[in-house]
Design a protein around this motif. Structure first.
Motif, PDB file in Angstrom:
ATOM      1  N   LYS B 150     -41.297 -57.647 109.908  1.00 11.61           N
ATOM      2  CA  LYS B 150     -42.504 -57.070 110.211  1.00 11.61           C
ATOM      3  C   LYS B 150     -42.534 -56.472 111.522  1.00 11.61           C
ATOM      4  O   LYS B 150     -42.459 -57.327 112.414  1.00 11.61           O
ATOM      5  CB  LYS B 150     -43.867 -57.594 109.958  1.00 11.61           C
ATOM      6  N   LEU B 151     -42.400 -55.264 111.716  1.00 10.97           N
ATOM      7  CA  LEU B 151     -42.227 -54.495 113.130  1.00 10.97           C
ATOM      8  C   LEU B 151     -43.687 -53.804 113.542  1.00 10.97           C
ATOM      9  O   LEU B 151     -44.171 -53.078 112.658  1.00 10.97           O
ATOM     10  CB  LEU B 151     -40.970 -53.625 113.265  1.00 10.97           C
ATOM     11  N   ALA B 152     -44.059 -54.202 114.741  1.00  8.02           N
ATOM     12  CA  ALA B 152     -45.048 -53.909 115.151  1.00  8.02           C
ATOM     13  C   ALA B 152     -44.877 -52.620 115.888  1.00  8.02           C
ATOM     14  O   ALA B 152     -44.348 -52.903 117.308  1.00  8.02           O
ATOM     15  CB  ALA B 152     -46.238 -54.865 115.917  1.00  8.02           C
ATOM     16  N   LEU B 153     -45.352 -51.422 115.767  1.00 10.83           N
ATOM     17  CA  LEU B 153     -45.173 -50.446 116.707  1.00 10.83           C
ATOM     18  C   LEU B 153     -46.511 -50.217 117.277  1.00 10.83           C
ATOM     19  O   LEU B 153     -47.628 -49.896 116.825  1.00 10.83           O
ATOM     20  CB  LEU B 153     -45.112 -49.017 115.944  1.00 10.83           C
ATOM     21  N   SER B 154     -46.374 -50.657 118.754  1.00  8.78           N
ATOM     22  CA  SER B 154     -47.594 -50.562 119.617  1.00  8.78           C
ATOM     23  C   SER B 154     -48.005 -48.987 119.929  1.00  8.78           C
ATOM     24  O   SER B 154     -46.973 -48.239 120.142  1.00  8.78           O
ATOM     25  CB  SER B 154     -47.492 -51.450 120.876  1.00  8.78           C
ATOM     26  N   PRO B 155     -49.340 -49.008 120.035  1.00  2.00           N
ATOM     27  CA  PRO B 155     -49.691 -47.402 120.175  1.00  2.00           C
ATOM     28  C   PRO B 155     -48.925 -46.905 121.555  1.00  2.00           C
ATOM     29  O   PRO B 155     -48.869 -45.665 121.718  1.00  2.00           O
ATOM     30  CB  PRO B 155     -50.980 -47.340 120.231  1.00  2.00           C
ATOM     31  N   ASP B 156     -48.804 -47.557 122.559  1.00  4.56           N
ATOM     32  CA  ASP B 156     -48.239 -47.145 123.919  1.00  4.56           C
ATOM     33  C   ASP B 156     -46.887 -47.720 124.222  1.00  4.56           C
ATOM     34  O   ASP B 156     -46.031 -46.785 124.660  1.00  4.56           O
ATOM     35  CB  ASP B 156     -49.050 -47.317 124.996  1.00  4.56           C
ATOM     36  N   ASP B 157     -46.393 -48.868 123.830  1.00  6.49           N
ATOM     37  CA  ASP B 157     -45.058 -49.218 124.246  1.00  6.49           C
ATOM     38  C   ASP B 157     -44.176 -49.785 123.199  1.00  6.49           C
ATOM     39  O   ASP B 157     -44.286 -50.924 122.933  1.00  6.49           O
ATOM     40  CB  ASP B 157     -45.115 -50.030 125.533  1.00  6.49           C
ATOM     41  N   GLY B 158     -43.377 -49.250 122.836  1.00  4.86           N
ATOM     42  CA  GLY B 158     -42.061 -49.400 121.814  1.00  4.86           C
ATOM     43  C   GLY B 158     -42.592 -50.486 120.542  1.00  4.86           C
ATOM     44  O   GLY B 158     -43.823 -50.536 120.304  1.00  4.86           O
ATOM     45  N   ILE B 159     -41.474 -51.042 120.291  1.00  7.64           N
ATOM     46  CA  ILE B 159     -41.500 -51.791 118.874  1.00  7.64           C
ATOM     47  C   ILE B 159     -41.495 -53.097 119.206  1.00  7.64           C
ATOM     48  O   ILE B 159     -40.807 -53.711 120.130  1.00  7.64           O
ATOM     49  CB  ILE B 159     -40.232 -51.325 117.991  1.00  7.64           C
ATOM     50  N   GLY B 160     -42.239 -53.868 118.528  1.00  5.46           N
ATOM     51  CA  GLY B 160     -42.101 -55.393 118.532  1.00  5.46           C
ATOM     52  C   GLY B 160     -41.807 -56.077 117.318  1.00  5.46           C
ATOM     53  O   GLY B 160     -42.064 -55.624 116.568  1.00  5.46           O
ATOM     54  N   VAL B 161     -41.121 -57.198 117.487  1.00  3.71           N
ATOM     55  CA  VAL B 161     -40.913 -57.818 116.236  1.00  3.71           C
ATOM     56  C   VAL B 161     -41.762 -58.767 116.093  1.00  3.71           C
ATOM     57  O   VAL B 161     -41.926 -60.081 116.779  1.00  3.71           O
ATOM     58  CB  VAL B 161     -39.316 -58.304 116.461  1.00  3.71           C
ATOM     59  N   GLU B 162     -42.758 -58.698 115.068  1.00  2.00           N
ATOM     60  CA  GLU B 162     -43.746 -59.544 114.659  1.00  2.00           C
ATOM     61  C   GLU B 162     -43.482 -60.721 114.132  1.00  2.00           C
ATOM     62  O   GLU B 162     -43.636 -61.824 114.333  1.00  2.00           O
ATOM     63  CB  GLU B 162     -45.019 -58.726 114.017  1.00  2.00           C
ATOM     64  N   ASN B 163     -42.615 -60.354 112.925  1.00  2.00           N
ATOM     65  CA  ASN B 163     -42.096 -61.380 111.921  1.00  2.00           C
ATOM     66  C   ASN B 163     -40.545 -60.868 111.812  1.00  2.00           C
ATOM     67  O   ASN B 163     -40.640 -59.567 111.474  1.00  2.00           O
ATOM     68  CB  ASN B 163     -42.725 -61.421 110.754  1.00  2.00           C
ATOM     69  N   ALA B 164     -39.694 -62.068 111.689  1.00  2.00           N
ATOM     70  CA  ALA B 164     -38.383 -61.620 111.193  1.00  2.00           C
ATOM     71  C   ALA B 164     -37.897 -62.657 110.578  1.00  2.00           C
ATOM     72  O   ALA B 164     -37.304 -63.748 111.345  1.00  2.00           O
ATOM     73  CB  ALA B 164     -37.443 -60.641 112.315  1.00  2.00           C
ATOM     74  N   PHE B 165     -37.784 -63.032 109.356  1.00  2.00           N
ATOM     75  CA  PHE B 165     -37.547 -64.393 108.795  1.00  2.00           C
ATOM     76  C   PHE B 165     -36.537 -64.373 107.529  1.00  2.00           C
ATOM     77  O   PHE B 165     -36.738 -63.347 106.779  1.00  2.00           O
ATOM     78  CB  PHE B 165     -38.839 -65.460 108.535  1.00  2.00           C
ATOM     79  N   VAL B 166     -36.016 -65.379 107.330  1.00  2.00           N
ATOM     80  CA  VAL B 166     -35.202 -65.390 106.060  1.00  2.00           C
ATOM     81  C   VAL B 166     -35.981 -66.783 105.367  1.00  2.00           C
ATOM     82  O   VAL B 166     -36.267 -67.813 105.987  1.00  2.00           O
ATOM     83  CB  VAL B 166     -33.879 -65.947 106.579  1.00  2.00           C
TER      84      VAL B 166
END
Lengths: 300, 458
Positions: B150-166
């Motif tokens: 789950k990638l969070a695209l913040s409205p002003d700065d870039g992409i954050g990795v909210e969740n990334a799991f196996v």
């Protein structure tokens, strides 16, 4: 302290090992599959049913009790065709039971044994809640249950070979009785042929194909969308040109739209059980179709 | 000139001869081509029509067969044609679009009273603003693993990795192993993504205790008991990625969580889930700015905290729907309580270290009622207790040990969901979380989900 611990461990051990000796544990997604499994396996199985006939099977939550029951299930019997898309995958995953995941013998998707109808040419959410694999309400054509019974019985044999002869005789008996019943229902339902009606949800495609009813309108503007008053008014004007005998909904659905149309178009409102257990008369699979046909006949 | 004239003549002759010729030749070819194509078309259509007629006949006879001589019907094998393209392996992708309009009477950056050493502003943005855009990508990896990002695209700065799991899919015996970055399973709301919240914002206790949601880089193991009652036990170890962890980069375990959930149905109309959780982490050089002190330093001071942070929580959810039919009407009652003890060393104004310990707590209770299909109304009450700190002798004259204020908030919500994929919400809150700054907050929010169908979590 040690005593309590030992008792707890013993209870745990019993809980873990007990199911091995018991009957085949079946998790049925909808009541019609509980009923069919009961016809084919009688007391050789222990069935838990995830939903009842008064619940909209599209809108079920992955409740804790469902996850707990799927944990021990040896066979999961479901409609498939993405009807349970919102909840079943979560339940199967959370249950930590790899024996009932899709592709395993413990996962029985009944939709793969029937010919699907209403398969959309293209899908887009603007067209409503479409099922890419086709309309999943195929159990309302009684002939389909014969095909599914055959496949389900084979699956029971595969999972529980010790009772092969039992399952075979149950299947034979069911087939006989069901065929007789189909003949009876078709005779009974003859007056329904060609009768125009309005459906609340696109749930009766297979029933129409079987009994020859003529569905002239649907109350839902798009599949799965609650009808708005303006859309109902449109249907009403449409009914002036192509009159219908009745408006039909399933027991689990919102009564308002059907009542609205029935009152204004001066036609009868028919509530179908849709699945086993929604009405007093529909207490098994035979009752489901007896009651469905009786209610439709009363509506025309 | 004559040469020119001659060549011109030849050229003209050439043109005169070839032009019409080529035109005629072309049209002849075209015509025969077209005729050929028409014939082909006709032939193929005729062929197709005969094929279709034949198939129709076959289908009819097959239908008749199934209806009459069903006794001989063989067990049909699954006959679904598999999509053959490479894209069939593409993961399920969905996208959440969300935005708000927020009307606040007070400056949203003022911290919650008594919680200067936690993430303490509300995180609001006044006026129109885009909220996080969430991209979710999910698929089975192979027969043993399943992956989710789950990638969070913040409205002003870039992409954050909210969740990334196996997640493992074949461990069996009720075991589920998950590793990567995930939202901890503690409490009830912690795992719930922002688009599935029942209010625009998280309860105050989640805001201050978990910086909205506790995310972790680590491993989680869960075990589901083989009982009719849902009993789930779980443990997590991780780096201590988000508050109260300090994302330490050292060998070993930075934080750990233990949780247990119990749930069941009562009749067909009621179901419930209850849980307890324990969280423990070590804060290392956790710096908090603008902390008010007893000296009344303008703009506050910066403090450092080193020590242990232990939190215990209880949660419960009760859901009611007549006959269990969630679609028409339903009611959900939900509450959680967390209590945290911080013990360690506080460095006042980055210069004066001495012992410090405090126990803080918070809870909320909320009810959501779907009073007719598509329409829901909700009420939530929030409260925090900032506790009384035991401050070391050196810092006793500087550090506020007891704020003597109880932050509270009452929130009312109304939302409308035209379909499962869209929701519009209005929210009104009476916020008294900051001493002397009572705030009436009004929010309008939209949440839209595109793509793959979401899950109906309990």
């Amino acid at each position: 302290m040690k005593k309590i611990f030992c008792t707890l461990m013993y209870i745990l051990l019993v809980a873990v090992t007990a199911p091995v000796h018991a009957a085949l544990e079946v998790f049925a997604c909808e009541p019609e599959w509980e009923a069919l499994t009961k016809e084919l396996a009688a007391n050789k199985v222990k069935i838990y049913t995830a939903t009842n006939a008064l619940q909209d099977p599209h809108y079920v939550e992955a409740r804790p009790s469902l996850i707990a029951r799927a944990r021990r299930a040896q066979l999961v019997v479901c409609t498939g065709a993405e009807l349970e898309l919102g909840w079943l995958p979560t339940i199967l995953r959370e249950s930590g039971n790899p024996n009932v995941t899709p592709g395993k013998p413990g996962y029985f998707d009944a939709s793969t044994y029937v010919t699907m109808r209403d398969i959309p040419v293209s899908i887009d959410r603007s067209l409503g809640d479409l099922h890419a694999l086709g309309n999943p309400h195929y159990h309302l054509d009684a002939r389909n249950l014969l095909l599914i019974a055959q496949a389900l019985s084979a699956r029971l044999v595969e999972l529980d070979p010790a009772n092969t002869a039992f399952y075979a005789s149950r299947l034979e008996a069911f087939k006989q009785a069901w065929q007789t019943a189909i003949t009876r229902w078709e005779k009974l339902a003859a007056p329904l042929r060609g009768q125009p009606y309005v459906a609340q949800h696109q749930a009766y495609t297979y029933m129409n194909a079987w009994l020859g009813l003529k569905q002239v309108a649907v109350l839902e503007p798009k599949p799965g969308m609650e009808p708005s008053v303006s859309h109902l008014a449109q249907v009403l004007t449409q009914l002036e040109q192509t009159p219908a005998k009745m408006v039909v909904r399933s027991a689990y659905q919102n009564p308002r739209p059907s009542e609205w149309i029935a009152g204004r178009a001066k036609i009868s409102e028919v509530v179908l059980p849709f699945s086993v257990g929604a009405t007093k008369e529909s207490n098994d699979l035979f009752g489901l179709f007896d009651d469905t046909i009786a209610r439709l006949l009363a509506g025309i | 000139m004559t040469i020119y004239k001659g060549s011109l003549k030849y050229a003209m002759l050439g043109v005169a001869l070839t032009l019409p010729l080529s035109v005629y030749a072309a049209s002849d070819e075209d015509l025969s081509d077209i005729r050929g194509q028409i014939k082909e078309l006709k032939d193929s259509y005729e062929q197709r029509i005969t094929q279709l007629e034949q198939r129709l006949k076959e289908a009819e006879s097959r239908q008749a067969e199934t209806a009459i001589v069903q006794a001989q019907v063989p067990v049909q094998q699954p006959a679904r044609s598999a999509t053959s393209s490479v894209s069939a392996y593409n993961p399920a992708i969905s996208l959440i679009l969300s935005g708000t309009y927020q009307n606040l009477e007070q400056d949203p950056s003022v911290p919650i009273t008594g919680f200067a050493m936690t993430p303490n502003d509300h995180g609001y943005t006044q006026g129109f603003s885009l909220q996080e855009t969430e991209v979710s990508i999910i698929a089975n990896i192979d027969p043993r693993f399943r992956g989710e990002a789950k990638l969070a695209l913040s409205p002003d700065d870039g992409i954050g990795v909210e969740n990334a799991f196996v997640q493992t899919t074949t461990l069996g015996n009720g075991l589920n192993l998950m590793f990567g970055r995930f939202f901890s399973s503690l409490g009830y709301l912690n795992e719930v993504h922002a688009h599935a919240w029942d209010f625009v914002d998280q309860p105050l206790v989640y805001r201050t205790f978990w910086n909205n949601q506790l995310a972790e880089d680590g491993v989680q193991l869960r075990w589901l008991a083989p009982t009719d009652t849902f009993i789930e036990l779980g443990a997590e170890v991780g780096r201590g990625l988000s508050f109260p962890g300090t994302s330490r980069q050292k060998n070993g375990v930075g934080s750990s969580v233990l949780f247990a959930h119990v749930g069941s149905d009562v009749g067909v109309s009621n179901s419930w889930l209850a849980g307890i959780s324990l969280h423990q982490t070590k804060q290392e050089n956790a710096q908090f700015d603008a902390v008010p002190d007893l000296l009344g330093t303008e703009g506050g001071v910066s403090n450092l905290f080193n020590g242990n942070s232990r939190t215990a929580g209880v949660d419960f959810v009760w859901k009611y729907a007549p006959n269990g039919n969630m679609r028409l009407t339903n009611f959900k009652l939900q509450g959680e309580y967390f209590r945290r003890r911080d013990t360690g060393t506080l460095t006042y104004n980055l210069t004066e270290p001495d012992s410090y310990s405090v126990t803080q707590s918070g809870w909320y209770l909320q009810g959501i009622r779907q009073f007719k299909p598509r329409w829901r109304v909700g009420l939530r009450y929030d409260q925090l207790n900032s506790g009384t700190a035991q401050v070391g002798f050196m810092n006793a004259p500087n550090i506020i040990s007891n704020y003597g204020y109880t932050p509270k908030r009452t929130t009312l919500m109304l939302d409308y969901s035209p379909s499962e994929f869209s929701r519009m919400r209005m929210q009104l809150a009476q916020d008294k979380s900051r001493q002397g700054l009572a705030d009436t907050q009004f929010f309008v929010q939209y949440i839209m989900s595109l793509g793959a169908h979401g899950v109906h979590k309990f």
